[in-house]
Write a protein that holds these residues in place. Structure first.
Motif, short mmCIF file in Angstrom:
data_model
loop_
_atom_site.label_atom_id
_atom_site.label_comp_id
_atom_site.label_asym_id
_atom_site.label_seq_id
_atom_site.Cartn_x
_atom_site.Cartn_y
_atom_site.Cartn_z
N GLU A 22 0.86 -1.18 0.00
CA GLU A 22 0.00 0.00 0.00
C GLU A 22 0.90 1.23 0.00
OE1 GLU A 22 -3.83 1.53 2.55
OE2 GLU A 22 -1.97 1.12 3.65
N LEU A 23 0.74 2.07 -1.01
CA LEU A 23 1.43 3.35 -1.09
C LEU A 23 0.40 4.43 -0.78
CD1 LEU A 23 3.46 2.88 -4.43
CD2 LEU A 23 4.09 2.17 -2.11
N ALA A 24 0.54 5.09 0.35
CA ALA A 24 -0.48 6.04 0.79
C ALA A 24 0.10 7.45 0.91
CB ALA A 24 -1.05 5.60 2.13
N PHE A 25 -0.50 8.38 0.18
CA PHE A 25 -0.14 9.79 0.35
C PHE A 25 -0.40 10.16 1.80
CE2 PHE A 25 -1.87 9.63 -4.12
CZ PHE A 25 -0.63 9.62 -4.74
N SER A 26 0.59 10.74 2.46
CA SER A 26 0.47 10.91 3.90
C SER A 26 0.80 12.35 4.34
CB SER A 26 1.39 9.91 4.61
OG SER A 26 1.16 9.91 6.00
N ARG A 27 0.02 13.29 3.81
CA ARG A 27 0.08 14.68 4.27
C ARG A 27 -1.36 15.14 4.53
NH1 ARG A 27 2.68 18.78 0.55
NH2 ARG A 27 3.31 19.83 2.47
N PRO A 28 -2.08 14.45 5.40
CA PRO A 28 -3.51 14.72 5.56
C PRO A 28 -3.84 16.15 5.95
CG PRO A 28 -2.67 13.35 7.36
CD PRO A 28 -1.61 13.39 6.31
N LYS A 29 -2.97 16.81 6.73
CA LYS A 29 -3.24 18.19 7.13
C LYS A 29 -3.12 19.14 5.95
CE LYS A 29 -1.85 17.64 11.98
NZ LYS A 29 -0.94 18.11 13.04
N ARG A 30 -2.43 18.72 4.91
CA ARG A 30 -2.30 19.52 3.68
C ARG A 30 -3.13 18.91 2.56
NH1 ARG A 30 -0.17 24.40 4.12
NH2 ARG A 30 0.54 24.26 1.96
N TYR A 31 -4.12 18.10 2.92
CA TYR A 31 -5.00 17.44 1.94
C TYR A 31 -4.20 16.61 0.94
CZ TYR A 31 -8.17 20.90 3.90
OH TYR A 31 -8.89 21.69 4.77
N ASN A 32 -3.08 16.07 1.42
CA ASN A 32 -2.19 15.25 0.58
C ASN A 32 -1.75 15.99 -0.68
OD1 ASN A 32 -2.27 13.07 2.39
ND2 ASN A 32 -4.09 12.22 1.42
N ALA A 33 -1.53 17.30 -0.53
CA ALA A 33 -1.01 18.09 -1.66
C ALA A 33 0.36 17.57 -2.07
CB ALA A 33 -0.93 19.56 -1.26
N LEU A 34 0.63 17.64 -3.36
CA LEU A 34 1.87 17.10 -3.92
C LEU A 34 2.94 18.19 -4.00
CD1 LEU A 34 0.25 14.97 -6.76
CD2 LEU A 34 1.10 14.15 -4.55
N SER A 35 3.83 18.20 -3.02
CA SER A 35 4.97 19.10 -3.02
C SER A 35 6.06 18.52 -3.92
CB SER A 35 5.51 19.28 -1.60
OG SER A 35 6.00 18.04 -1.12
N ALA A 36 7.14 19.27 -4.10
CA ALA A 36 8.26 18.75 -4.88
C ALA A 36 8.78 17.46 -4.26
CB ALA A 36 9.37 19.80 -4.95
N LEU A 37 8.83 17.42 -2.92
CA LEU A 37 9.28 16.21 -2.23
C LEU A 37 8.29 15.07 -2.44
CD1 LEU A 37 11.17 14.72 -0.32
CD2 LEU A 37 9.93 15.73 1.61
N SER A 38 6.99 15.38 -2.48
CA SER A 38 5.97 14.35 -2.69
C SER A 38 6.18 13.63 -4.02
CB SER A 38 4.57 14.96 -2.66
OG SER A 38 4.29 15.56 -1.42
N TYR A 39 6.47 14.41 -5.06
CA TYR A 39 6.72 13.80 -6.37
C TYR A 39 7.95 12.92 -6.33
CZ TYR A 39 3.23 16.67 -8.82
OH TYR A 39 2.06 17.23 -9.26
N ARG A 40 9.01 13.36 -5.64
CA ARG A 40 10.23 12.55 -5.54
C ARG A 40 9.97 11.28 -4.75
NH1 ARG A 40 12.58 17.67 -4.45
NH2 ARG A 40 12.94 17.11 -2.25
N ASP A 41 9.20 11.40 -3.66
CA ASP A 41 8.86 10.22 -2.87
C ASP A 41 8.03 9.23 -3.67
OD1 ASP A 41 10.23 11.19 -0.69
OD2 ASP A 41 8.45 11.74 0.48
N TRP A 42 7.05 9.74 -4.40
CA TRP A 42 6.18 8.89 -5.21
C TRP A 42 7.01 8.15 -6.26
CZ3 TRP A 42 1.07 11.17 -7.75
CH2 TRP A 42 0.34 10.12 -8.31
N LEU A 43 7.91 8.86 -6.91
CA LEU A 43 8.79 8.24 -7.91
C LEU A 43 9.64 7.15 -7.27
CD1 LEU A 43 10.10 8.03 -10.69
CD2 LEU A 43 11.57 9.97 -10.07
N ALA A 44 10.24 7.45 -6.12
CA ALA A 44 11.08 6.46 -5.44
C ALA A 44 10.29 5.22 -5.06
CB ALA A 44 11.71 7.09 -4.19
#
Length: 264
Positions: A22-44
């Motif tokens: 399970e790959l879960a976006f985990s920034r609930p307080k930011r509505y799981n907004a995709l920051s630059a780091l989020s994209y890098r984490d998702w790619l990794a």
């Protein structure tokens, strides 16, 4: 390859003994907004899952009320460093889309709440999409001076039909889960209560199948359009760069950011 799970800041990874991750976006307080780091984490995470022998099925979902609210918008930085950082972020996004196009294993999306922007376009690259009844789906690209991305310019018309696809991409209309189920974008709507457990149960059953047969069949399905999708992704990202670097787009982003600050 070793099953060592990457430790990521914006994305939570859980691997079961049967091979469901399970790959879960985990920034609930930011509505799981995709920051630059989020994209890098998702790619990794996607690159790891693609090559890890212990992974058979991947479930992509979100923590909290949102699936993901899409790209996290910040005030445009026109300094040389800011321009370079923007280019790096878009290169990561392009690579992520390429990886999703080429992903060799079963990729299931479990949309647990509203999805916006890239969170919607990337769904079309998943093999199966499940959703809660309350989820909504929107791509407000025109409001922000963006253009279609994530291969949505080709996949949305193919899946939804031209008229509905144009409503979403060109008119920015927000669709309900029920509407997208009717046109085949969503496979099945599952109640919010017990949603996570049901999605993982479905994934666990799929993990019992032959991984070899599933991989071959997915390749047969994807090979029919793989080269075209990779080309479309390249073209879309080049056009998106031009759009996002325009004064019109920067003004709209700044307006959005300022309105958000005023509400805080």
């Amino acid at each position: 390859m070793a099953s060592t799970i990457p430790l990521l800041e914006t994305l939570e990874i859980t691997l079961s003994a049967t091979g469901v991750v399970e790959l879960a976006f985990s920034r609930p307080k930011r509505y799981n907004a995709l920051s630059a780091l989020s994209y890098r984490d998702w790619l990794a995470a996607i690159q790891w899952a693609a090559t890890c022998d212990a992974v058979k099925v991947v479930v992509l979902t979100g923590r909290g009320k949102y699936y993901t609210s899409g790209q996290e918008l910040v005030a445009p930085d026109t300094s040389p460093e800011g321009v370079e950082n923007s280019k790096k972020r878009r290169n990561v996004t392009k690579t992520l889309v390429d990886e999703l196009i080429n992903f060799p294993k079963l990729l299931i999306a479990g949309v647990n709440g509203p999805a916006i922007g890239f969170g919607v376009t990337s769904l079309a690259l998943c093999d199966i999409v499940y959703s809660v009844p309350e989820a909504t789906f929107g791509t407000p690209f025109m409001k922000l001076g963006f253009c279609a991305e994530g291969c949505s310019s080709i996949l949305f018309p193919k899946i939804m039909g031209p008229s509905k696809a144009n409503e979403m991409l060109l008119m920015g209309r927000t669709f309900t889960a029920q509407e997208l189920e009717q046109c085949g974008f969503i496979s099945q709507i599952i109640p919010l209560e017990g949603f996570k457990e049901k999605i993982l149960e479905i994934a666990e059953k799929a993990a019992e199948f032959s991984g070899v047969a599933m991989g071959i069949t997915k390749k047969l399905i994807r090979d029919n359009e793989r080269e075209k999708l990779l080309l479309v992704n390249d073209i879309e990202m080049k056009q998106l760069s031009l759009c996002m670097e325009s004064k019109e787009s920067m003004d709209q982003i700044l307006l959005f950011v300022n309105k958000r600050k005023s509400r805080l």
